[in-house]
Design a protein around this motif. Structure first.
Motif, mmCIF file in Angstrom:
data_model
loop_
_atom_site.group_PDB
_atom_site.id
_atom_site.type_symbol
_atom_site.label_atom_id
_atom_site.label_comp_id
_atom_site.label_asym_id
_atom_site.label_seq_id
_atom_site.Cartn_x
_atom_site.Cartn_y
_atom_site.Cartn_z
ATOM 1 N N CYS A 3 -31.796 15.217 30.367
ATOM 2 C CA CYS A 3 -30.521 15.827 30.011
ATOM 3 C C CYS A 3 -30.713 17.031 29.084
ATOM 4 C CB CYS A 3 -29.595 14.793 29.388
ATOM 5 S SG CYS A 3 -30.240 13.970 27.942
ATOM 6 N N ASP A 4 -31.937 17.502 28.917
ATOM 7 C CA ASP A 4 -32.201 18.634 28.030
ATOM 8 C C ASP A 4 -31.560 19.926 28.526
ATOM 9 O OD1 ASP A 4 -33.672 17.013 26.396
ATOM 10 O OD2 ASP A 4 -35.580 17.528 27.334
ATOM 11 N N HIS A 5 -31.490 20.107 29.843
ATOM 12 C CA HIS A 5 -30.982 21.360 30.396
ATOM 13 C C HIS A 5 -29.615 21.208 31.053
ATOM 14 C CE1 HIS A 5 -34.837 23.137 29.552
ATOM 15 N NE2 HIS A 5 -35.445 22.174 30.213
ATOM 16 N N LEU A 6 -29.035 20.029 30.987
ATOM 17 C CA LEU A 6 -27.717 19.832 31.591
ATOM 18 C C LEU A 6 -26.621 20.315 30.651
ATOM 19 C CD1 LEU A 6 -28.107 16.263 33.113
ATOM 20 C CD2 LEU A 6 -28.230 18.450 34.290
ATOM 21 N N VAL A 7 -25.597 20.943 31.224
ATOM 22 C CA VAL A 7 -24.463 21.433 30.439
ATOM 23 C C VAL A 7 -23.241 20.590 30.795
ATOM 24 C CG1 VAL A 7 -22.963 23.407 29.997
ATOM 25 C CG2 VAL A 7 -25.396 23.759 30.368
ATOM 26 N N CYS A 8 -22.550 20.133 29.781
ATOM 27 C CA CYS A 8 -21.372 19.284 29.970
ATOM 28 C C CYS A 8 -20.194 20.124 30.465
ATOM 29 C CB CYS A 8 -21.022 18.598 28.663
ATOM 30 S SG CYS A 8 -19.547 17.563 28.750
ATOM 31 N N ARG A 14 -24.728 21.260 25.467
ATOM 32 C CA ARG A 14 -25.825 20.557 26.122
ATOM 33 C C ARG A 14 -25.568 19.056 26.064
ATOM 34 N NH1 ARG A 14 -31.242 22.796 23.562
ATOM 35 N NH2 ARG A 14 -30.563 21.171 22.163
ATOM 36 N N VAL A 15 -25.851 18.363 27.140
ATOM 37 C CA VAL A 15 -25.635 16.917 27.207
ATOM 38 C C VAL A 15 -26.528 16.211 26.190
ATOM 39 C CG1 VAL A 15 -25.874 14.893 28.700
ATOM 40 C CG2 VAL A 15 -24.866 16.981 29.597
ATOM 41 N N SER A 16 -27.723 16.743 25.945
ATOM 42 C CA SER A 16 -28.634 16.112 24.993
ATOM 43 C C SER A 16 -28.088 16.131 23.567
ATOM 44 C CB SER A 16 -29.998 16.784 25.036
ATOM 45 O OG SER A 16 -29.882 18.148 24.693
ATOM 46 N N ASP A 17 -27.175 17.056 23.258
ATOM 47 C CA ASP A 17 -26.573 17.097 21.922
ATOM 48 C C ASP A 17 -25.548 15.985 21.730
ATOM 49 O OD1 ASP A 17 -28.097 19.299 21.357
ATOM 50 O OD2 ASP A 17 -26.486 20.742 21.758
ATOM 51 N N GLY A 18 -24.892 15.557 22.790
ATOM 52 C CA GLY A 18 -23.918 14.475 22.705
ATOM 53 C C GLY A 18 -22.690 14.828 21.889
ATOM 54 N N ARG A 19 -22.123 15.996 22.100
ATOM 55 C CA ARG A 19 -20.978 16.462 21.315
ATOM 56 C C ARG A 19 -19.697 15.681 21.597
ATOM 57 N NH1 ARG A 19 -21.420 23.005 21.917
ATOM 58 N NH2 ARG A 19 -23.548 23.186 21.142
#
Length: 65
Positions: A3-8, A14-19
């Motif tokens: 999920c490092d390069h996936l955009v929500c 970024r999905v990896s940030d979990g905003r």
């Protein structure tokens, strides 16, 4: 897939940030999928493993015959 390069699509982060809750849910689902026994192996590594196993079986059959 990581999920490092996936955009929500919900928060555009970024999905990896979990905003947002959508990011966190998707990140959790991806982590669950990646916990399988052979999940870390590439398809080429799986084929090499299968070929090695087949070679061992053939050698043992010839040795016992």
């Amino acid at each position: 897939m990581t999920c490092d390069h996936l955009v929500c699509a919900n928060c555009a982060g970024r999905v990896s940030d979990g905003r947002c809750p959508v990011c966190r849910a998707h990140r959790a689902r991806l982590q669950e999928e990646q916990q399988g026994m052979f999940a870390g192996l590439s398809p080429a590594a799986l084929l090499a493993l299968l070929a090695g196993l087949l070679a061992v079986v053939v050698i043992f059959r010839q040795a016992l015959a």
